[in-house]
Scaffold this active site. Structure first.
Site, short mmCIF file in Angstrom:
data_model
loop_
_atom_site.label_atom_id
_atom_site.label_comp_id
_atom_site.label_asym_id
_atom_site.label_seq_id
_atom_site.Cartn_x
_atom_site.Cartn_y
_atom_site.Cartn_z
N LYS A 206 15.37 18.53 -46.48
CA LYS A 206 14.10 19.19 -46.17
C LYS A 206 13.30 18.41 -45.13
O LYS A 206 12.62 19.02 -44.28
CB LYS A 206 13.28 19.39 -47.44
CG LYS A 206 13.93 20.37 -48.43
CD LYS A 206 14.15 21.75 -47.83
CE LYS A 206 14.69 22.73 -48.85
NZ LYS A 206 14.88 24.10 -48.31
N THR B 85 9.97 30.85 -59.97
CA THR B 85 11.17 31.57 -59.57
C THR B 85 12.23 31.39 -60.65
O THR B 85 12.09 30.55 -61.55
CB THR B 85 11.73 31.05 -58.23
OG1 THR B 85 12.27 29.73 -58.45
CG2 THR B 85 10.65 30.98 -57.16
N ILE C 138 7.27 26.77 -57.40
CA ILE C 138 6.98 28.20 -57.45
C ILE C 138 7.67 28.83 -58.66
O ILE C 138 8.78 28.43 -59.03
CB ILE C 138 7.46 28.89 -56.15
CG1 ILE C 138 6.88 28.17 -54.90
CG2 ILE C 138 7.08 30.37 -56.14
CD1 ILE C 138 5.38 28.18 -54.80
N TYR D 148 18.37 16.57 -51.41
CA TYR D 148 17.42 17.65 -51.17
C TYR D 148 16.28 17.17 -50.27
O TYR D 148 15.90 17.85 -49.30
CB TYR D 148 16.88 18.16 -52.50
CG TYR D 148 16.00 19.38 -52.39
CD1 TYR D 148 16.55 20.66 -52.44
CD2 TYR D 148 14.62 19.26 -52.24
CE1 TYR D 148 15.75 21.79 -52.35
CE2 TYR D 148 13.81 20.39 -52.14
CZ TYR D 148 14.38 21.64 -52.19
OH TYR D 148 13.57 22.75 -52.08
N ASN E 204 15.76 31.03 -45.59
CA ASN E 204 15.26 30.69 -46.90
C ASN E 204 16.34 30.22 -47.88
O ASN E 204 16.02 29.65 -48.91
CB ASN E 204 14.53 31.92 -47.49
CG ASN E 204 14.13 31.75 -48.92
OD1 ASN E 204 13.24 30.97 -49.25
ND2 ASN E 204 14.79 32.48 -49.83
N ASP F 42 22.47 37.28 -48.62
CA ASP F 42 22.63 36.30 -49.68
C ASP F 42 24.11 36.16 -50.01
O ASP F 42 24.87 37.12 -49.87
CB ASP F 42 21.86 36.72 -50.94
CG ASP F 42 21.51 35.55 -51.84
OD1 ASP F 42 22.45 34.96 -52.43
OD2 ASP F 42 20.33 35.21 -51.96
#
Length: 248
Positions: free
Chosen positions: A159, A190, A188, A155, A89, A39
């Site tokens: 994707k 997060t 999700i 975005y 990811n 990361d």
């Protein structure tokens, strides 16, 4: 969801400091695999690694830097001798503006992480896996890899492109023992959603027929299955985990 195989393998997970990436690291580590948690937020990745024990190593990685990506993969091969699994990811959300008003610098920033970064990772992961004649890659897409969303041109474009890139690479490397798939999470629970207002949160929930948002562990379960030998005949696919969002 069936677990990954018991035999330990070496896995790289980008965007590993929180949320979905951290959940994937946890499941892979619990199954006994050697995990490299990468990361740009190194302290976050180190915290994940510390919580999961000796099978997880944290590394700093900016996926928008192709030289850094190449060096990371080279170091994994030098230290572990192979790279069996990779989960690309790392991603960012970007500004929320109509297409005609979208700033050029923000467009390039979002694509640099969400598309170019995945390409850089795949390029060097595939070179390593090709040399050993096996491997499995999962690219983290989104429900917006097949749907539109107002105010998110960069975005959504990234994707959609990621899904197409996944399919093309899967065709290229299928005969070499390498499988490449994409996962498309819905919204999700997060840290990325921690700052939204209660009414905005309720609106997001309302878009999912399941009546709730997803959990990182649910995305991790699907991802690990796709990495496993139990998914040996699944290649070039885009798999949704979205509580029915895309079935509307």
């Amino acid at each position: 969801m069936p677990a990954c195989p018991a035999s330990p393998r070496v896995a790289l997970v980008t965007g590993a400091s929180s949320g979905i990436g951290a959940a994937i690291c946890r499941q892979l580590a619990e199954e006994g695999h050697q995990v490299i948690a990468a990361d740009v937020n190194l302290p976050g990745a180190q915290a994940v690694a510390l919580s999961l024990g000796g099978n997880v190593q944290a590394v700093m990685l900016d996926v928008t830097d192709p030289d850094a990506v190449a060096a990371c993969i080279q170091q994994i091969i030098q230290h572990h001798g192979r790279l069996d699994m990779a989960v690309n990811n790392a991603g960012i959300g970007g500004a929320s503006l109509e297409t005609g008003e979208y700033p050029l610098d923000e467009w390039h920033r979002v694509l640099a992480v969400n598309l170019h970064g995945v390409f850089y990772c795949m390029k060097y992961q595939l070179n390593a896996m090709q040399a050993q004649g096996s491997g499995a890659i999962v690219n983290m897409a989104s429900i917006l890899g097949s749907n539109g969303w107002v105010g998110s041109a960069a975005y959504v474009a990234a994707k959609h492109a990621l899904v197409g890139m996944t399919k093309s690479a899967a065709l290229e490397y299928a005969s070499q023992g390498i499988r490449i798939n994409a996962v498309g999470p819905g919204f999700i629970e997060t840290p990325l959603l921690s700052s939204i207002k209660p009414d905005e949160y309720a609106a997001l929930v309302g878009l999912h027929p399941a009546g709730r948002l997803g959990k990182p562990e649910e995305v991790a379960a699907l991802t690990c299955f796709l990495l496993s030998e139990q998914a040996s005949f699944i290649n070039g696919s885009y798999h949704l985990v979205d509580g029915g969002f895309s079935a509307r």
